[in-house]
Design an enzyme around this catalytic site. Structure first.
Site, PDB file in Angstrom:
ATOM      1  N   ASP A 131       0.854  -1.195   0.000  1.00  0.00           N
ATOM      2  CA  ASP A 131       0.000   0.000   0.000  1.00  0.00           C
ATOM      3  C   ASP A 131       0.892   1.248   0.000  1.00  0.00           C
ATOM      4  O   ASP A 131       0.402   2.374  -0.119  1.00  0.00           O
ATOM      5  CB  ASP A 131      -1.011  -0.011   1.159  1.00  0.00           C
ATOM      6  CG  ASP A 131      -0.359  -0.063   2.529  1.00  0.00           C
ATOM      7  OD1 ASP A 131       0.883  -0.105   2.613  1.00  0.00           O
ATOM      8  OD2 ASP A 131      -1.113  -0.053   3.535  1.00  0.00           O
ATOM      9  N   SER A 132       2.217   1.033   0.066  1.00  0.00           N
ATOM     10  CA  SER A 132       3.162   2.138  -0.125  1.00  0.00           C
ATOM     11  C   SER A 132       3.032   2.716  -1.528  1.00  0.00           C
ATOM     12  O   SER A 132       3.612   3.768  -1.818  1.00  0.00           O
ATOM     13  CB  SER A 132       4.602   1.654   0.103  1.00  0.00           C
ATOM     14  OG  SER A 132       4.869   0.507  -0.684  1.00  0.00           O
ATOM     15  N   ASP A 157      -0.793  -6.375  -0.654  1.00  0.00           N
ATOM     16  CA  ASP A 157      -0.945  -5.745   0.664  1.00  0.00           C
ATOM     17  C   ASP A 157      -2.409  -5.332   0.851  1.00  0.00           C
ATOM     18  O   ASP A 157      -2.957  -4.578   0.036  1.00  0.00           O
ATOM     19  CB  ASP A 157      -0.046  -4.492   0.669  1.00  0.00           C
ATOM     20  CG  ASP A 157       0.366  -4.094   2.061  1.00  0.00           C
ATOM     21  OD1 ASP A 157       0.026  -4.799   3.019  1.00  0.00           O
ATOM     22  OD2 ASP A 157       1.063  -3.062   2.175  1.00  0.00           O
ATOM     23  N   LYS A 201      -0.831  -9.594   2.604  1.00  0.00           N
ATOM     24  CA  LYS A 201      -0.181  -9.102   3.830  1.00  0.00           C
ATOM     25  C   LYS A 201      -1.203  -8.313   4.634  1.00  0.00           C
ATOM     26  O   LYS A 201      -1.973  -7.527   4.073  1.00  0.00           O
ATOM     27  CB  LYS A 201       1.027  -8.216   3.515  1.00  0.00           C
ATOM     28  CG  LYS A 201       1.701  -7.684   4.792  1.00  0.00           C
ATOM     29  CD  LYS A 201       3.060  -7.086   4.526  1.00  0.00           C
ATOM     30  CE  LYS A 201       3.028  -5.669   4.014  1.00  0.00           C
ATOM     31  NZ  LYS A 201       2.350  -4.712   4.907  1.00  0.00           N
ATOM     32  N   GLU A 256      -1.692  -6.074   8.368  1.00  0.00           N
ATOM     33  CA  GLU A 256      -1.008  -5.410   9.482  1.00  0.00           C
ATOM     34  C   GLU A 256      -1.669  -5.744  10.819  1.00  0.00           C
ATOM     35  O   GLU A 256      -2.892  -5.820  10.911  1.00  0.00           O
ATOM     36  CB  GLU A 256      -1.039  -3.884   9.286  1.00  0.00           C
ATOM     37  CG  GLU A 256      -0.133  -3.409   8.170  1.00  0.00           C
ATOM     38  CD  GLU A 256      -0.038  -1.887   8.096  1.00  0.00           C
ATOM     39  OE1 GLU A 256      -0.549  -1.189   8.993  1.00  0.00           O
ATOM     40  OE2 GLU A 256       0.543  -1.392   7.104  1.00  0.00           O
ATOM     41  N   GLU A 310       8.656  -4.104  11.154  1.00  0.00           N
ATOM     42  CA  GLU A 310       9.036  -2.764  10.681  1.00  0.00           C
ATOM     43  C   GLU A 310       9.460  -1.857  11.845  1.00  0.00           C
ATOM     44  O   GLU A 310       8.759  -1.765  12.868  1.00  0.00           O
ATOM     45  CB  GLU A 310       7.853  -2.136   9.914  1.00  0.00           C
ATOM     46  CG  GLU A 310       8.184  -0.738   9.377  1.00  0.00           C
ATOM     47  CD  GLU A 310       7.227  -0.238   8.305  1.00  0.00           C
ATOM     48  OE1 GLU A 310       6.348  -1.011   7.857  1.00  0.00           O
ATOM     49  OE2 GLU A 310       7.362   0.931   7.914  1.00  0.00           O
TER      50      GLU A 310
HETATM   51  O1  KIV Z   1       3.451  -1.125   1.809  1.00  0.00           O
HETATM   52  C1  KIV Z   1       4.629  -1.484   1.905  1.00  0.00           C
HETATM   53  O2  KIV Z   1       5.463  -1.262   1.023  1.00  0.00           O
HETATM   54  C2  KIV Z   1       5.023  -2.187   3.119  1.00  0.00           C
HETATM   55  C3  KIV Z   1       6.477  -2.404   3.339  1.00  0.00           C
HETATM   56  C4  KIV Z   1       7.065  -1.164   3.887  1.00  0.00           C
HETATM   57  C5  KIV Z   1       6.735  -3.588   4.196  1.00  0.00           C
HETATM   58  O3  KIV Z   1       4.197  -2.543   3.902  1.00  0.00           O
END
Ligand code: KIV
Length: 284
Positions: free
Chosen positions: A45-46, A84, A114, A116, A183
């Protein structure tokens, strides 16, 4: 490179082989990362900060990540693709989480998701794994909880807080997570977590003792001038490469140097003779 699976990633921990993970959000980049032997591609989600111009990951939607994940998939990487799950796409209810994780696999082409956090999301992780969807956990600094955490701060700095993180890691392992992102925690805390679980840990700002490492691709390639956290090593200066290329192109266009004959198409002499014989200059 042979196709990477969650099973192979687990074997890497057992054999003491370091796991390489990077983010990607598009097809050509995914292809390059795969050709370089990157084990896991995270469609993070980055994408919100890296590509979409947001200040945090909070505004990123499930459709955003699915869109970019599908592009990564079309790049045909052999790396394991992890989608994510963005803010609030898995916390409303277990049903909502199952439906949305299903979309990440069916529409986005992800091979794992993924998620959180720990605590409240543990039953959700269990249900997703039960549905046959591999889950990568994410503890320490969890950017989707940035308002609750009060900023991008190092987590698990005291012995007590480190123990809480170790407990969370164990709970995620018991819930069926196949790996764990850690992280922004001190080296000692990440080492403790890595030794406490049998699943691979993948660190970002978590020191050298994790089973693998992840960075946001655009950060390590040096696309952003203003973003320089301590844990990011800049392996290239892509921003300068882009700036120089764009300036050179602009100069060439303004001076009439581009396009030249090498970058233009011409008629045969015969055709051009016919054309100019028939059409007089300034003839409309
Ligand atoms: O969204 C992302 O890129 C992440 C990484 C920083 C692990 O969650």
């Amino acid at each position: 490179m042979a196709r990477k699976t969650t099973h192979k990633i687990q074997l890497m921990k057992e054999k003491g082989q370091k796991i390489v993970m990077l983010t990607a959000y598009d097809a050509p980049t995914a292809k390059i990362l795969s050709e370089c032997g990157v084990d896991i591609i995270l469609v993070g989600d980055s994408v919100g900060n890296s590509l979409l111009g947001y200040e945090s990951t909070i505004p990123v939607t499930l459709d955003d990540v699915i869109h970019h994940c599908a592009a990564v998939k079309r790049g045909g990487p052999k790396s394991l693709i992890v989608g994510d799950m963005p803010f609030m796409s898995y916390k409303v209810s277990i049903e909502q989480a199952l439906e949305n994780c299903g979309r990440m696999l069916q529409e986005g082409g992800a091979e794992a998701v993924k998620i959180e956090g720990a605590g409240r999301v543990l039953p959700t992780v269990e249900a997703i794994v039960d549905a046959g969807i591999p889950v990568m956990g994410h503890i320490g600094l969890t950017p989707q909880s940035i308002f609750e955490l009060g900023g991008y701060r190092v987590q698990g700095r005291t012995a007590d807080k480190a123990e809480v993180l170790v407990e969370q890691a164990k709970q995620l392992e018991s819930a069926g997570a196949f790996s764990l992102v850690i992280e922004l925690v001190p080296t000692e805390t990440a080492k403790l977590i890595t030794e406490a679980v049998n699943i691979p840990t993948i660190g970002i700002g978590a020191g050298p003792h994790c089973d693998g490492q992840v960075l946001v691709l655009w950060d390590m390639l040096g696309l952003f001038e203003e973003f320089k956290p301590k844990f990011v090593k800049k392996y290239a200066d892509i921003r300068s490469v882009i700036v120089n290329a764009v300036r050179e192109y602009s100069d060439d266009v303004r001076q009439g140097k581009f396009p030249d004959a090498d970058h233009s198409f011409e008629m045969s002499e015969e055709e051009s003779g016919r054309l100019y014989g028939r059409i007089k200059p300034n003839d409309n």
